[in-house]
Each structure stands twice: as structure tokens, then as C-alpha cells.
Enzyme design. Structure first.
Site, PDB file in Angstrom:
ATOM      1  N   GLU A 145      25.082   9.665 -20.299  1.00 33.91           N
ATOM      2  CA  GLU A 145      23.644   9.403 -20.451  1.00 33.91           C
ATOM      3  C   GLU A 145      22.834  10.706 -20.500  1.00 33.91           C
ATOM      4  O   GLU A 145      21.875  10.822 -21.269  1.00 33.91           O
ATOM      5  CB  GLU A 145      23.161   8.503 -19.312  1.00 33.91           C
ATOM      6  CG  GLU A 145      23.741   7.094 -19.425  1.00 33.91           C
ATOM      7  CD  GLU A 145      23.477   6.201 -18.224  1.00 33.91           C
ATOM      8  OE1 GLU A 145      23.932   5.056 -18.249  1.00 33.91           O
ATOM      9  OE2 GLU A 145      22.804   6.648 -17.264  1.00 33.91           O
ATOM     10  N   ASN A 189      12.031  -3.008 -14.350  1.00 36.65           N
ATOM     11  CA  ASN A 189      12.397  -2.621 -12.987  1.00 36.65           C
ATOM     12  C   ASN A 189      12.173  -1.133 -12.679  1.00 36.65           C
ATOM     13  O   ASN A 189      12.875  -0.543 -11.880  1.00 36.65           O
ATOM     14  CB  ASN A 189      13.816  -3.086 -12.642  1.00 36.65           C
ATOM     15  CG  ASN A 189      14.873  -2.445 -13.507  1.00 36.65           C
ATOM     16  OD1 ASN A 189      14.550  -1.712 -14.433  1.00 36.65           O
ATOM     17  ND2 ASN A 189      16.131  -2.682 -13.198  1.00 36.65           N
ATOM     18  N   TYR A 204      21.751   1.050 -24.332  1.00 42.07           N
ATOM     19  CA  TYR A 204      22.117  -0.165 -23.597  1.00 42.07           C
ATOM     20  C   TYR A 204      23.190  -0.986 -24.314  1.00 42.07           C
ATOM     21  O   TYR A 204      23.320  -2.180 -24.074  1.00 42.07           O
ATOM     22  CB  TYR A 204      20.864  -1.014 -23.348  1.00 42.07           C
ATOM     23  CG  TYR A 204      20.011  -0.479 -22.208  1.00 42.07           C
ATOM     24  CD1 TYR A 204      20.499  -0.452 -20.903  1.00 42.07           C
ATOM     25  CD2 TYR A 204      18.729  -0.002 -22.431  1.00 42.07           C
ATOM     26  CE1 TYR A 204      19.731   0.032 -19.854  1.00 42.07           C
ATOM     27  CE2 TYR A 204      17.944   0.488 -21.386  1.00 42.07           C
ATOM     28  CZ  TYR A 204      18.460   0.500 -20.094  1.00 42.07           C
ATOM     29  OH  TYR A 204      17.707   0.976 -19.055  1.00 42.07           O
ATOM     30  N   ARG A 209      12.441   0.532  -6.599  1.00 39.66           N
ATOM     31  CA  ARG A 209      12.236  -0.741  -7.315  1.00 39.66           C
ATOM     32  C   ARG A 209      11.462  -1.749  -6.468  1.00 39.66           C
ATOM     33  O   ARG A 209      10.650  -2.515  -6.986  1.00 39.66           O
ATOM     34  CB  ARG A 209      13.582  -1.300  -7.765  1.00 39.66           C
ATOM     35  CG  ARG A 209      14.131  -0.558  -8.992  1.00 39.66           C
ATOM     36  CD  ARG A 209      15.520  -0.987  -9.295  1.00 39.66           C
ATOM     37  NE  ARG A 209      16.012  -0.473 -10.567  1.00 39.66           N
ATOM     38  CZ  ARG A 209      17.292  -0.373 -10.860  1.00 39.66           C
ATOM     39  NH1 ARG A 209      18.220  -0.733  -9.972  1.00 39.66           N
ATOM     40  NH2 ARG A 209      17.676   0.091 -12.037  1.00 39.66           N
ATOM     41  N   HIS A 235      15.674   3.529 -14.227  1.00 47.16           N
ATOM     42  CA  HIS A 235      17.115   3.398 -14.486  1.00 47.16           C
ATOM     43  C   HIS A 235      17.828   4.457 -13.654  1.00 47.16           C
ATOM     44  O   HIS A 235      17.299   5.547 -13.460  1.00 47.16           O
ATOM     45  CB  HIS A 235      17.398   3.640 -15.973  1.00 47.16           C
ATOM     46  CG  HIS A 235      18.857   3.802 -16.268  1.00 47.16           C
ATOM     47  ND1 HIS A 235      19.713   2.721 -16.364  1.00 47.16           N
ATOM     48  CD2 HIS A 235      19.624   4.912 -16.430  1.00 47.16           C
ATOM     49  CE1 HIS A 235      20.943   3.168 -16.596  1.00 47.16           C
ATOM     50  NE2 HIS A 235      20.908   4.488 -16.644  1.00 47.16           N
ATOM     51  N   PHE A 286      19.785 -11.009 -22.382  1.00 47.63           N
ATOM     52  CA  PHE A 286      18.532 -10.260 -22.238  1.00 47.63           C
ATOM     53  C   PHE A 286      18.471  -8.997 -23.098  1.00 47.63           C
ATOM     54  O   PHE A 286      17.484  -8.273 -23.077  1.00 47.63           O
ATOM     55  CB  PHE A 286      18.292  -9.905 -20.756  1.00 47.63           C
ATOM     56  CG  PHE A 286      19.394  -9.098 -20.108  1.00 47.63           C
ATOM     57  CD1 PHE A 286      19.511  -7.730 -20.316  1.00 47.63           C
ATOM     58  CD2 PHE A 286      20.308  -9.712 -19.275  1.00 47.63           C
ATOM     59  CE1 PHE A 286      20.504  -6.980 -19.713  1.00 47.63           C
ATOM     60  CE2 PHE A 286      21.327  -8.982 -18.657  1.00 47.63           C
ATOM     61  CZ  PHE A 286      21.419  -7.607 -18.889  1.00 47.63           C
ATOM     62  N   ARG A 325      21.201   5.567  -6.472  1.00 47.58           N
ATOM     63  CA  ARG A 325      21.207   4.101  -6.517  1.00 47.58           C
ATOM     64  C   ARG A 325      20.676   3.503  -5.207  1.00 47.58           C
ATOM     65  O   ARG A 325      20.011   2.474  -5.208  1.00 47.58           O
ATOM     66  CB  ARG A 325      22.594   3.581  -6.880  1.00 47.58           C
ATOM     67  CG  ARG A 325      22.883   3.838  -8.361  1.00 47.58           C
ATOM     68  CD  ARG A 325      24.259   3.444  -8.781  1.00 47.58           C
ATOM     69  NE  ARG A 325      24.426   2.013  -8.919  1.00 47.58           N
ATOM     70  CZ  ARG A 325      23.989   1.291  -9.957  1.00 47.58           C
ATOM     71  NH1 ARG A 325      23.324   1.874 -10.932  1.00 47.58           N
ATOM     72  NH2 ARG A 325      24.211   0.002 -10.023  1.00 47.58           N
ATOM     73  N   THR A 361      18.976  -3.917  -8.803  1.00 46.41           N
ATOM     74  CA  THR A 361      18.391  -4.125 -10.140  1.00 46.41           C
ATOM     75  C   THR A 361      17.211  -5.088 -10.074  1.00 46.41           C
ATOM     76  O   THR A 361      16.166  -4.844 -10.680  1.00 46.41           O
ATOM     77  CB  THR A 361      19.465  -4.712 -11.098  1.00 46.41           C
ATOM     78  OG1 THR A 361      20.582  -3.825 -11.111  1.00 46.41           O
ATOM     79  CG2 THR A 361      18.924  -4.886 -12.503  1.00 46.41           C
ATOM     80  N   LYS A 372      10.711   3.881 -16.459  1.00 47.90           N
ATOM     81  CA  LYS A 372      10.606   2.949 -17.581  1.00 47.90           C
ATOM     82  C   LYS A 372       9.138   2.661 -17.955  1.00 47.90           C
ATOM     83  O   LYS A 372       8.216   2.971 -17.173  1.00 47.90           O
ATOM     84  CB  LYS A 372      11.342   1.659 -17.215  1.00 47.90           C
ATOM     85  CG  LYS A 372      12.844   1.871 -16.984  1.00 47.90           C
ATOM     86  CD  LYS A 372      13.556   0.553 -16.792  1.00 47.90           C
ATOM     87  CE  LYS A 372      15.042   0.763 -16.564  1.00 47.90           C
ATOM     88  NZ  LYS A 372      15.765  -0.523 -16.485  1.00 47.90           N
TER      89      LYS A 372
HETATM   90  P1  CMP Z   1      19.123  -0.729 -15.763  1.00 51.62           P
HETATM   91  O1  CMP Z   1      19.603  -0.250 -14.446  1.00 51.62           O
HETATM   92  O2  CMP Z   1      18.402   0.235 -16.630  1.00 51.62           O
HETATM   93  O3  CMP Z   1      20.373  -1.324 -16.583  1.00 51.62           O
HETATM   94  C1  CMP Z   1      20.326  -2.426 -17.443  1.00 51.62           C
HETATM   95  C2  CMP Z   1      18.962  -3.040 -17.512  1.00 51.62           C
HETATM   96  O4  CMP Z   1      18.930  -4.346 -18.032  1.00 51.62           O
HETATM   97  C3  CMP Z   1      18.415  -3.205 -16.088  1.00 51.62           C
HETATM   98  O5  CMP Z   1      18.140  -1.979 -15.523  1.00 51.62           O
HETATM   99  C4  CMP Z   1      17.244  -4.132 -16.352  1.00 51.62           C
HETATM  100  O6  CMP Z   1      16.124  -3.447 -16.914  1.00 51.62           O
HETATM  101  C5  CMP Z   1      17.854  -5.051 -17.414  1.00 51.62           C
HETATM  102  N1  CMP Z   1      18.416  -6.277 -16.813  1.00 51.62           N
HETATM  103  C6  CMP Z   1      19.502  -6.394 -16.039  1.00 51.62           C
HETATM  104  N2  CMP Z   1      19.734  -7.676 -15.707  1.00 51.62           N
HETATM  105  C7  CMP Z   1      18.765  -8.388 -16.319  1.00 51.62           C
HETATM  106  C8  CMP Z   1      18.458  -9.776 -16.382  1.00 51.62           C
HETATM  107  N3  CMP Z   1      19.211 -10.681 -15.734  1.00 51.62           N
HETATM  108  N4  CMP Z   1      17.386 -10.166 -17.092  1.00 51.62           N
HETATM  109  C9  CMP Z   1      16.628  -9.243 -17.743  1.00 51.62           C
HETATM  110  N5  CMP Z   1      16.878  -7.899 -17.738  1.00 51.62           N
HETATM  111  C10 CMP Z   1      17.925  -7.489 -17.026  1.00 51.62           C
END
Ligand code: CMP
Length: 138
Positions: free
Chosen positions: A127, A113, A50, A103, A116, A58, A86, A92, A10
Site C-alpha cells: 500500500e 469509517n 480495494y 473510528r 484506513h 459493498f 490497528r 472496522t 478518508k
Molecule cells: P478499510 O479498513 O479501509 O478496508 C476495507 C473497507 O471497506 C473498510 O475499511 C470500510 O470502509 C469498507 N467496509 C468494510 N466492511 C464493510 C461493510 N460491511 N459494508 C460497507 N463497507 C464496508
């Protein structure tokens, strides 16, 4: 069980010069790169990618973040790819991610983070198809 997963490095990790160290961890964990591109998501692409989160508070900021700079998109292959990837990236929220995970080491926040990883075999295929044509895979 499929043997591919989809990842993005990212904008936070790219900006922090962590493409190389993250790819090294991916290689060290036994994943083979089947497709890869260094690119920037348009707003429409980020919104579509997304879309499952569009009702979440968010969502707007996530789309803004994901379009804030270049990303690296890749298809990775390994036995049990989705689950193993994962585990490699961790939770996350980096504050909840296990020691040694990507992460934990590289992420800035729950949103920024670092990487993905697909959450299911079905989504890995969706995807991967979203980002790569057949001729871009090797
Ligand atoms: P990802 O695994 O790419 O999938 C969804 C994304 O949303 C996640 O990683 C984060 O970048 C973002 N995300 C998930 N939960 C939150 C949250 N509570 N606040 C802000 N961003 C979030």
C-alpha cells in the site's frame, strides 16, 4: 516485523474537518510521519487499492465513497506499526470500536469509517508503494 504502516484519512473525516484531530492522535500515539499527501483517488486507483474486496457487495459503494472527495495518505513509522495502528483506530465498524479509538470518535459508519490502516506488514509495503515513490519519503 516491519516498522511501517500505511493509512488514509478518508473523505468523511476530511469533509468533517477532522484531519488535524486525527493527525494529533497519530502523533500522540508515537507514530512518525515518513510520507504524506493530500490528494483525491481516481476511480481506477480506488478500484485497484480495494481490489481484494471486489467480490464483496459493498465494493461499488466503497469505490464511490473513496472517490467522493480528498483523502490524506501517509506512511507511518513506529515499532510494531501495523498492530499498534490497528489498536489506535479500532474495529472496522465504529459501533464495535473500543472507546477512545479513532473510528469510535470520528467514523460515521462501517463504510465511512474515517481511516484506513494496513492489515499486515506485507500489505503495508504494497500500500505504501501504491501511493508513494522513494523520493516522496523522508
Ligand atoms: P478499510 O479498513 O479501509 O478496508 C476495507 C473497507 O471497506 C473498510 O475499511 C470500510 O470502509 C469498507 N467496509 C468494510 N466492511 C464493510 C461493510 N460491511 N459494508 C460497507 N463497507 C464496508
Amino acid at each position: 516485523m516491519s516498522n511501517i504502516t500505511f493509512t488514509m484519512i478518508k473523505p468523511d473525516a476530511v469533509k468533517n474537518n477532522n484531519i488535524g484531530p486525527i493527525l494529533a492522535k497519530i502523533n500522540d500515539a508515537g507514530f512518525t510521519i515518513r510520507a504524506m499527501k493530500y490528494t483525491e483517488l481516481s476511480e481506477a486507483q480506488a478500484m485497484a487499492f480495494y481490489e481484494v474486496h471486489k467480490e464483496r457487495p459493498f465494493y461499488g459503494e466503497l469505490v464511490e465513497f473513496m472517490t467522493s472527495g480528498p483523502i490524506v495518505a501517509a506512511i507511518l513509522e513506529k515499532e510494531n506499526a501495523v498492530e499498534d495502528f490497528r489498536k489506535l483506530i479500532g474495529a472496522t465498524n465504529p459501533t464495535e470500536a473500543a472507546e477512545g479509538t479513532i473510528r469510535k470518535i470520528f467514523a460515521e459508519s462501517i463504510q465511512n469509517n474515517a481511516v484506513h490502516g494496513s492489515d499486515s506488514d506485507e500489505n503495508a509495503i504494497i500500500e505504501a508503494d501504491f501511493h508513494f515513490s522513494k523520493t516522496e519519503r523522508f
